[in-house]
Structure formats: C-alpha cells, structure tokens
Scaffold this active site. Sequence first.
Site, PDB file in Angstrom:
ATOM      1  N   ASP A  22       0.822  -1.215   0.000  1.00 47.59           N
ATOM      2  CA  ASP A  22       0.000   0.000   0.000  1.00 47.59           C
ATOM      3  C   ASP A  22       0.860   1.271   0.000  1.00 47.59           C
ATOM      4  O   ASP A  22       1.998   1.258   0.466  1.00 47.59           O
ATOM      5  CB  ASP A  22      -0.896  -0.025   1.251  1.00 47.59           C
ATOM      6  CG  ASP A  22      -2.089   0.903   1.117  1.00 47.59           C
ATOM      7  OD1 ASP A  22      -2.311   1.447   0.020  1.00 47.59           O
ATOM      8  OD2 ASP A  22      -2.803   1.089   2.117  1.00 47.59           O
ATOM      9  N   HIS A  39       2.719   3.535  -8.907  1.00 51.62           N
ATOM     10  CA  HIS A  39       2.591   2.093  -9.178  1.00 51.62           C
ATOM     11  C   HIS A  39       3.837   1.569  -9.905  1.00 51.62           C
ATOM     12  O   HIS A  39       4.272   0.444  -9.670  1.00 51.62           O
ATOM     13  CB  HIS A  39       1.333   1.809 -10.001  1.00 51.62           C
ATOM     14  CG  HIS A  39       0.061   2.083  -9.242  1.00 51.62           C
ATOM     15  ND1 HIS A  39      -0.120   1.677  -7.942  1.00 51.62           N
ATOM     16  CD2 HIS A  39      -1.088   2.727  -9.594  1.00 51.62           C
ATOM     17  CE1 HIS A  39      -1.329   2.064  -7.527  1.00 51.62           C
ATOM     18  NE2 HIS A  39      -1.920   2.705  -8.505  1.00 51.62           N
ATOM     19  N   LEU A 133      11.544 -19.959  -4.999  1.00 50.35           N
ATOM     20  CA  LEU A 133      10.546 -19.099  -4.342  1.00 50.35           C
ATOM     21  C   LEU A 133       9.225 -19.271  -5.086  1.00 50.35           C
ATOM     22  O   LEU A 133       9.191 -19.243  -6.314  1.00 50.35           O
ATOM     23  CB  LEU A 133      10.984 -17.624  -4.428  1.00 50.35           C
ATOM     24  CG  LEU A 133       9.979 -16.603  -3.883  1.00 50.35           C
ATOM     25  CD1 LEU A 133       9.988 -16.578  -2.352  1.00 50.35           C
ATOM     26  CD2 LEU A 133      10.265 -15.194  -4.411  1.00 50.35           C
TER      27      LEU A 133
HETATM   28  C1  FPP Z   1      -1.845   0.214  -3.300  1.00 52.65           C
HETATM   29  O1  FPP Z   1      -1.427   1.554  -3.312  1.00 52.65           O
HETATM   30  C2  FPP Z   1      -1.319  -0.481  -4.426  1.00 52.65           C
HETATM   31  C3  FPP Z   1      -2.038  -1.079  -5.414  1.00 52.65           C
HETATM   32  C4  FPP Z   1      -3.504  -1.093  -5.446  1.00 52.65           C
HETATM   33  C5  FPP Z   1      -1.391  -1.722  -6.542  1.00 52.65           C
HETATM   34  C6  FPP Z   1      -0.141  -2.476  -6.245  1.00 52.65           C
HETATM   35  C7  FPP Z   1       0.547  -2.752  -7.482  1.00 52.65           C
HETATM   36  C8  FPP Z   1       1.869  -2.732  -7.686  1.00 52.65           C
HETATM   37  C9  FPP Z   1       2.887  -2.428  -6.681  1.00 52.65           C
HETATM   38  C10 FPP Z   1       2.348  -3.067  -9.018  1.00 52.65           C
HETATM   39  C11 FPP Z   1       2.911  -4.460  -9.046  1.00 52.65           C
HETATM   40  C12 FPP Z   1       2.050  -5.193  -9.789  1.00 52.65           C
HETATM   41  C13 FPP Z   1       1.938  -6.370 -10.372  1.00 52.65           C
HETATM   42  C14 FPP Z   1       0.804  -6.459 -11.251  1.00 52.65           C
HETATM   43  C15 FPP Z   1       2.750  -7.554 -10.216  1.00 52.65           C
HETATM   44  P1  FPP Z   1      -2.516   2.692  -3.415  1.00 52.65           P
HETATM   45  O2  FPP Z   1      -2.620   3.086  -4.851  1.00 52.65           O
HETATM   46  O3  FPP Z   1      -3.800   2.253  -2.806  1.00 52.65           O
HETATM   47  O4  FPP Z   1      -1.863   3.813  -2.581  1.00 52.65           O
HETATM   48  P2  FPP Z   1      -2.598   4.948  -1.756  1.00 52.65           P
HETATM   49  O5  FPP Z   1      -3.373   4.258  -0.672  1.00 52.65           O
HETATM   50  O6  FPP Z   1      -1.470   5.760  -1.227  1.00 52.65           O
HETATM   51  O7  FPP Z   1      -3.475   5.693  -2.714  1.00 52.65           O
END
Ligand code: FPP
Length: 244
Positions: A22, A39, A133
């Site tokens: 997150d 992201h 892994l």
């Molecule tokens: C949460 O941060 C993150 C996500 C919903 C996406 C996580 C995805 C990645 C790290 C990319 C890696 C991906 C793959 C497909 C292997 P948020 O956007 O909710 O952050 P915020 O709460 O600060 O808005």
Amino acid sequence: MMGNIKHPQPEKIPQHVAIIMDGNGRWALSRGKPRLAGHRAGTENLRRIIQASVEFGVKYLTIYAFSTENWGRPPAEIKGLMHIFENVIDKELNELHKEGVQLRHIGRLEKLSPKLRKKVLGAIELTKENNKLILNIAFNYGGRDEIVYAIQKMITEGVSPEEVNIEMMSQYLFTAGTPDPDLVIRTSGELRTSNFLIWQSAYAEWYITPTFWPDFDKEEYGKALKTYATRDRRFGGVSEEHYE
Ligand code: FPP
C-alpha cells in the site's frame, strides 16, 4: 532493543510472507507525480523484494497487486495497473524463471483481457517446476470472493455438509497446497486487512509500517523479519515458559 536483535535465526525466517503493497498513490502525491508513477515505482520495488525474499530464505511470497474492490478506481488507473501486470510478465519473466521463481496466481482470471489471461497462464506453465521461491500474485483477488467461490465449487461437486471441515475448506481456496502465511506485512500505515487472505491469515503475525511501498526496501524488509523472529506464536495455546 531493536538494534540488539541479530539477523533472524534461519528457523525463525517465516516460510510464507504476504504483503499488502500500500501507499503507491501517496508516494506519488508526495512527489507531485501521477498515481501511476507510484505504481511503477512500486513495481520496481517489488523486483527488489522478490530478490530479497530469495536471499532471506523465504519460500512463499504472496503479493496483493489488484483487489476485487480496485475495479472501483478511475478507468485510467485500472488500465494502467493491467498494463503494468502485462509489462512485468513481458520484461521480468525470463529473469524470474532463471532465478528459480515459480509464479502462481490467486483470484479470478476471467475478468482480465484474453491477452493478459493468456500471458499469466503462460508464465505459470513456464515456471511450474521452479522451487526457489513460490510467488503468488493476487490479482483480481478478494478474500470474501475466494470463500464464496470455494463454497460454490463444493456444492457443484456434491460435497456433503458432514464432509466440510477446515482442511477441506483450505483445499478449495485459490491457495490450496500453500501453507498459511506466517507474516503479513502492510506498508503505509493503514490498520486493516482489506479483504486479503482473510481465511489464511487467521494466525499470521502482522507487521505494519508507515513506510510507503515504493520505499519499503531490503533493509525495511529485514527489520520486519527481525521483528517477526521475536514474536511468540502460540496459535491460541500457551507458551511452554508460561506453564506452571
Ligand atoms: C496500493 O497503493 C497499491 C495497489 C492497489 C497496486 C499495487 C501494485 C503494484 C505495486 C504493481 C505491481 C504489480 C503487479 C501487477 C505484479 P494505493 O494506490 O492504494 O496507494 P494509496 O493508498 O497511497 O493511494
């Protein structure tokens, strides 16, 4: 105290780590960048954490990449996350395969584009013999949806009520055959499960850090593992030193 804790003992390394990655959006916002830049930075970090998991001797890593609730985000962000997933497979698969990483998917593939679905299935097939892994990617995953799906499958297969028990339930989940997570890490400080592995994490240890996911590096990961190594896991029982 923390500074005195040595590198975790091998037997105290969690076998299965699950991560709620997150804070990508807030990471981007704090730099005046668009959410997708967060992201992308999060994806680069994932590469580092996969590598570190191999180095630390973690056997199973489950990451929450896209939840069943994430469909409620703006279409451009959804499209961007799909694109990132596709890109990860295109650009990283060979390297992951070479490193002995086995890719698995948990969640529903049906709602993804046929092209992305095909890539995911291809990656699973290519890496299925690897055992350094096991990387479970939770994409279009929801814990409640997983339980509903498991019950539907049992009913379809004619399982009788007396046959249903905890072991059977576990075998009908997307994670069948995977040990339950020992440690769940959540970055960026939120104190909730967000529908992630709600059945499987019943006795997991939780580690929550205010660090945003793109900044959660190997050192931070090491800190989480050190903290885990100090936990006394009782699974509802009593530790030996507390017996009278
Ligand atoms: C949460 O941060 C993150 C996500 C919903 C996406 C996580 C995805 C990645 C790290 C990319 C890696 C991906 C793959 C497909 C292997 P948020 O956007 O909710 O952050 P915020 O709460 O600060 O808005």
